[in-house]
Structure formats: C-alpha cells, structure tokens
Design an enzyme around this catalytic site. Structure first.
Site, PDB file in Angstrom:
ATOM      1  N   HIS A 137       0.863  -1.178   0.000  1.00  0.00           N
ATOM      2  CA  HIS A 137       0.000   0.000   0.000  1.00  0.00           C
ATOM      3  C   HIS A 137       0.896   1.222   0.000  1.00  0.00           C
ATOM      4  O   HIS A 137       1.639   1.467   0.959  1.00  0.00           O
ATOM      5  CB  HIS A 137      -0.930   0.009   1.218  1.00  0.00           C
ATOM      6  CG  HIS A 137      -1.905   1.145   1.199  1.00  0.00           C
ATOM      7  ND1 HIS A 137      -3.178   1.038   0.657  1.00  0.00           N
ATOM      8  CD2 HIS A 137      -1.796   2.423   1.631  1.00  0.00           C
ATOM      9  CE1 HIS A 137      -3.797   2.195   0.776  1.00  0.00           C
ATOM     10  NE2 HIS A 137      -2.985   3.052   1.360  1.00  0.00           N
ATOM     11  N   CYS A 138       0.827   1.997  -1.077  1.00  0.00           N
ATOM     12  CA  CYS A 138       1.757   3.112  -1.267  1.00  0.00           C
ATOM     13  C   CYS A 138       1.215   4.359  -0.568  1.00  0.00           C
ATOM     14  O   CYS A 138       0.161   4.873  -0.943  1.00  0.00           O
ATOM     15  CB  CYS A 138       1.951   3.391  -2.760  1.00  0.00           C
ATOM     16  SG  CYS A 138       3.142   4.710  -3.087  1.00  0.00           S
ATOM     17  N   PRO A 139       1.943   4.884   0.433  1.00  0.00           N
ATOM     18  CA  PRO A 139       1.469   6.109   1.092  1.00  0.00           C
ATOM     19  C   PRO A 139       1.621   7.347   0.223  1.00  0.00           C
ATOM     20  O   PRO A 139       0.979   8.368   0.492  1.00  0.00           O
ATOM     21  CB  PRO A 139       2.360   6.186   2.340  1.00  0.00           C
ATOM     22  CG  PRO A 139       3.608   5.450   1.962  1.00  0.00           C
ATOM     23  CD  PRO A 139       3.173   4.361   1.044  1.00  0.00           C
ATOM     24  N   GLY A 166      -1.706   6.866  -1.707  1.00  0.00           N
ATOM     25  CA  GLY A 166      -2.864   6.441  -0.934  1.00  0.00           C
ATOM     26  C   GLY A 166      -3.645   5.325  -1.576  1.00  0.00           C
ATOM     27  O   GLY A 166      -4.861   5.240  -1.403  1.00  0.00           O
ATOM     28  N   GLN A 167      -2.984   4.434  -2.309  1.00  0.00           N
ATOM     29  CA  GLN A 167      -3.668   3.379  -3.043  1.00  0.00           C
ATOM     30  C   GLN A 167      -2.871   2.086  -2.943  1.00  0.00           C
ATOM     31  O   GLN A 167      -1.641   2.110  -2.805  1.00  0.00           O
ATOM     32  CB  GLN A 167      -3.840   3.779  -4.511  1.00  0.00           C
ATOM     33  CG  GLN A 167      -4.491   2.737  -5.413  1.00  0.00           C
ATOM     34  CD  GLN A 167      -5.956   2.516  -5.122  1.00  0.00           C
ATOM     35  OE1 GLN A 167      -6.306   2.013  -4.058  1.00  0.00           O
ATOM     36  NE2 GLN A 167      -6.819   2.884  -6.063  1.00  0.00           N
TER      37      GLN A 167
END
Length: 353
Positions: free
Chosen positions: A209-211, A214-215
């Site tokens: 989950h890539c901060p 946000g996805q």
C-alpha cells in the site's frame, strides 16, 4: 385685525415628523426587508443544494438505482458513479501532486528563465515531463488495483473448523502453496494475495500500500506504479541537473559562496536539495522494483521472505518475467462496481458496514 400664523410654524418639529409619519409606508418598508431576507436565504439554499448535487455527481452517489460501489464494505472512495476508485486517505496523493507541481513551477520561473541559452526549450521539456508524471500518477491512483470479490454467504462447510479457519493447499509448478482464509472477506485468498488493512480489501498479487498515492499497488496497477516512479525519477534528475548548472554559472559570474547563494537564489538551492533527496529515494525504489520484476516477485513476498526455503513457482526467467510485466494484457476487474445490487446482497453489505 388678527394675524393667523400657520400651524406649521407653531408646532414642535418632532411632533410634526411623528404626526406626518405614514404607517402604511413604514409597513411597506418592513415588508420589503423581509422579502429581501427571504430571497437571500432562498438563494443560499439553492446554491447549497446545487453544490451538494455537484459533489454527489462527481462521487457518483446520486444514482436512482443502488450500485455495488454505493454499498461496498471496503474503505475506498469512488468517483463518477463507480468508474474511478481511490484509496481512503488522499493526503499522500495531495502532497505528492503538490510537490511535483511546485518543483516544476520553481524550475520554470527561477531556473529555466535564468539560463543563458535555450531557456524556452528547457522549460518546455520540463513542462512535458511534469505532464507525463502527473498523468501516470492519476492513472495509478484511480485504476482498480485488483480487488477480490467478497463472499456474502458463508456456509458451515466453507467455514471448516470451529474457529472459522480451514487450510487449503494447491500445487503451482511443483510447489505446494497454502491458501489462507480471510475472515473479513470470507474467502480463501488466491496465491500472492493479501488483505490490505488500510483499504479493507483482499487484493490480488498484492505488492504494497503506497502512502505516496494512498492506493494499493497490486496486479492491475503495478505497471503504472513503476511507470510513475521511473518518470518521476527522470523529471527530478532533469531539474536537478539544470539547477546545478545555474548555481555553477552564478558562482563563476559573481564568485559568491554558499551564504551568497542562499541570499541570492535560495529557491534554486532548495530545489537542488529536494531534487537530491527525491533522486536518492526514487532511484533506490526503481532499482528495487526492477530487481523484483526480474524475479517475478512482489515487495510483500520479498518482505515476508516467502520463497527462502523453496523456489519461486512464478519465476519464469529474467526475459520471460520482463515480457510478462511489459506485454501481458491487464486482466479485467473482478468486481463490477457499477452493477446493480440485489436486495439480499445490499442488506448483507449494510450489516457488514
């Protein structure tokens, strides 16, 4: 002879005004004020309703029929009637977008225009790179990553044991893989899948989950993630190189030191520092994911060291892994978020929420 003086000269002025006051005029003026206030409140109510309808339209919540995205128990945010899907927290996306646009603006205004030759061409290329990065970022953010459908009905046979967990194993290319049961989605997750606690979905071929956006990064948007990271790396290398050139020209022209640069062109120094940090971070990220691509491995599998004691059953060799990453068509989404919801599914989803 008696002289008669008009009453207007004998009466008190205040009494005259009071006496001449027309109650009908006063009542008419009050009615006008009330009417104006009513129209003002009516206008505010109409504007508010229009804004609410506009927001509902873009978020896709004004449909007369109940769609899957309207009752989906995950934490995703949907736009344009379920056509676009984003993560639950947009702060990372907003910060990333703002950083890219601000860096491009500082470069075009302060750096590109101060270069001695081909300044317009240099600025034009930076704008093109900025657009490419933003397009990759938007596509990465709004595409459905590979969400696995939930099971709204759970039978006792599917539950297996008393604690609701039943182990299942499958063989992939001669390697035994264990399928884990997800209590939230009530499914046996396929190989390489994971339940994202942030988005509250089981995602196929889950990477991370890539901060920054946000996805979730998974099966259907991993290719766009790597395209975004590579294009962002090229963009920051470009503005970093020309920013260093501008500093070099300033030193040769004025003979100033570090404090002189901070005084005369602080925006360029800040851009160089931010560019250097971004290049280091993005460069390491690109090298890591290129390595994972050649091994046909996800970041989650690498972190968990899933294939330490055995071979990777999905590894097809470096060339075949690269071909699979570049040329294999993306599978369609397994969840039709625009489909109409049956009453039974809707009541089940509402109870989960």
């Amino acid at each position: 002879m008696e002289l008669k003086v008009p009453n207007i000269f004998l009466s008190d002025p205040s009494e005259k005004e009071i006496g001449r006051e027309n109650p009908e005029v006063s009542e008419k003026g009050g009615n006008i004020m009330v009417t104006m206030w009513e129209k003002l409140f009516t206008f505010k109510r109409v504007v508010k309703d229009q804004l609410v309808q506009l927001v509902q339209y873009f978020r896709g919540s004004n449909s007369e029929r109940t769609r899957v995205y309207q009752v989906w128990p995950g934490k995703n945010i949907f736009f344009f009637h379920g056509r676009l899907i984003c993560g639950p927290d947009p702060r990372g996306l907003v910060l990333t977008t703002f950083s890219i646009i601000l860096s491009s603006w500082i470069f075009a205004v302060y750096v590109g225009g101060d270069l001695p030759s081909h300044s317009r061409l240099i600025i034009a290329i930076s704008v093109i790179l900025t657009i490419i990065v933003l397009v990759n970022l938007i596509v990465l953010t709004v595409i459905e990553p590979g969400i696995i459908p939930r099971n709204d009905q759970l039978s006792i046979e599917d539950a297996g044991t008393s604690d609701g967990i039943k182990s299942r194993k499958i063989i992939v290319n001669g390697v035994d893989l264990k399928l884990k049961y997800c209590r939230v989605c009530k499914i046996y997750r396929p190989p390489r899948s994971c339940h994202c606690a942030i988005c509250d979905n089981c995602v196929e071929k889950y990477d991370h989950h890539c901060p920054l956006v946000g996805q979730c990064i998974a099966l259907r948007n991993y290719r766009f993630f790597l395209a975004f990271v590579v294009s962002a790396l090229v963009f920051f290398v470009y503005i970093f190189a020309f920013s260093c050139w501008r500093i070099h020209l300033r030193i040769l022209r004025n003979g100033t030191g570090l404090f002189g640069l901070l005084k005369n062109c602080p925006e360029t120094v800040a851009l160089i520092l931010f560019g250097a940090i971004s290049i280091g971070f993005l460069g390491g990220l690109v090298l890591f994911h290129v390595y994972l691509t050649t091994k046909n491995q996800t970041a989650y599998e690498n972190f968990r060291q899933s294939y330490v004691g055995s071979k990777n059953p999905f590894d097809k060799g470096i060339l075949n892994n690269i071909k699979e990453f570049l040329f294999v068509p993306l599978p369609p989404s397994r969840v039709d978020f625009r489909a109409e919801v049956t009453p039974r599914w809707s009541s089940t989803a509402a109870s989960v929420v």
